[in-house]
Enzyme design. Sequence first.
Site: not given
Length: 705
Positions: A296-297
């Site tokens: 998700s970064t």
Amino acid sequence: MKVKALKEKPDSRKLRIRIRVFGFIFLILFGLLGLRAFNLHLEVNPHLSSYKDTQYQRKIVLSPKRGNILDANHETLAMDVEVYSIYASPHLIEEPKEFAKQLAPLLQISSQDVLKKISNKKKKFVWLKRRVEKKESEKVRELDLEGIGLLPEYKRFYPNNHLAANLIGIAGYDAKALEGMELSYDSILKNKAQPVYVEKDAKGRPFASFDLLKAANAKQIVLTLDKYIQHIAEKELDEAVKKANAKSGVAIVLEAKTGSILAMAVSPSYNPNDLKNYQVGKARNRAIADMIEPGSTFKAFTAAIALENKAITPQGSMNCENGRMKVGKHTIKDTHPYGMLSLRDIIKYSSNICSYKLAQKVGKEKFIASLRDLGFGQKTGIQLPGEIPGLLDSAKNMRPIRLGNIGFGQGVTVTPLQIALAYGAIANGGYLMKPRLVKDVLDSEGNVIESFPPQEVHQVFSPEVTKITTEYLKSVVEKGGTGTRAAFEDYGVAGKTGTAQKTQEGRRGYAKHKYVASFVGFAPTHRPELVVVVSIDEPKGAYYGGVVSAPVFKNIMGQSLAYLKISPEKQDNMAQEALALKKMKEATQIVTKKTQELEKEPVKEKKEIGQASEQASQSMAFSKNASPDKIQQASKDSENIINDQQPHRVPTFTGLSVREVLRKAQQGELEVKIEGSGICYQQNPEAGRLMKGSEPITVECHPPI
């Protein structure tokens, strides 16, 4: 009576000729002998000098000297220390067994090993033990054994033991570089091997040894690394890896504006001073050599790319399909079911489904091209051995499902350093910086030979897009976001959590119960200074990035900002307000004084002063209740009045690119006139000179050679 002359006999005539011939030959021989004697005794003869040296000296080539590696504050990270090496001359040892018996305990080796080394009586030189400790060498010297000697050598020493070991690397025996900076800068750090001469008598017994020759010391390198920030990063990372019972971890601290690496921590690490237990795997720099799916970064980049390509507006929203979306045979899931979400909330709540949709809206060509502009799928150019480029598929044959997966951080692999630099671009107004690890190269006296200034790669995002994305990332650490454990009161934080499932080794698909927990962010948000990445591999128990890595980010970021004396955001606003008030007061005083002086001057000038006075009075009136932004603007207005009266120093523009000059001039509200293009090499007025008002500064530039 006449006497007749006697006729000479033929034999006596021949004899006389022979005598003359032989006499001439002997004369030539004696002449040659005289010349040879003159040559031997009175002229310099290199061959004979060399022959003499072989009889009275023995040449031994020792390991070369290496230069120091220093941190940004010139603290020593790696250095050479002088030690002694012990040798023997077997042809001089009369009782080998007794010799070995006395020497073996001091050298901490078996007597059999000593006997084996000195068994060949024809040898005149053998090493017994290299680079011994001082106490050890002194004990050997006290023995005063026949046929033993000591020679000075250099040994690589790392005064901080394991600190930054995976980045600095290691140099082994004979100054051979094996890893890290030691290897990549080996040609600069290492001098050529210099010989040492041992004097000996006619029987070949050594009776004196020369010290190490006074050859020019090797060059030194100064890193951007800060020893104290490195210590902070390693301490916090080690504790987190142990607490999570994880396989390994990485933490990077990056200067947002310059790309300078202040810390690069890897856990577990190793001690480069313990060469006996050195293992290649432990020296692996996971920050540049490990490929991970970012998870998700990556969603921050998806949102920024969508905004940059106008695939969505900042006020736009998308349907997150209540947490489940069918795509062919595949199902995309969110951790929690959501319906319509704004772009801000898509990042805050980390929606996979909406990130998938955003990537599709941008289109594969533009999306993949933007990711490559951010540095993914290629090496960063950091000067460290073992860097990998990661994997980013070509857009040409990419299927929609693959594109969507990349939008939320699956199906693409990156290194922690690539993530740090890409977030640095968001923090730096959209400009991607080249990673900077070496500041300067110094000579042995500490004089700068070569410098490596920050290097801008290119602009990826517009400043407007980075400001909006920063606001989205701030929401992640606010109440309800996935990264609340990264927030702290003193500084505003913008960041993103990441929880990536690991792929199976040697097989397709993802491994069960194996994750990489990450958090990456920057602070302070109003003026980003540092980017910090924390990645922990295979934590046991809790495995979410917001739970495992976010607290580590908070500790590293907080301590680093405090160490660098970067004022908290609230204090910074208060300081700006106080400064604005001070400038307003100064402006009012100047205007009042000038008004009094020009009472009898023409109406036009009186009118201008009156306007300035009114402006300053208005600034004073609203300063108590105004917002920081309005106060800052009023401060600039007042500063313009002050600057017209008070001199200020000209900044340095030489050595900068045209873009950097314009940016610096804009920050200082200066007028510059640029002649040419490329790198600026001359300016007028010169840097440091006092000037008044808005006098233009001429800067001459030319393309780099």
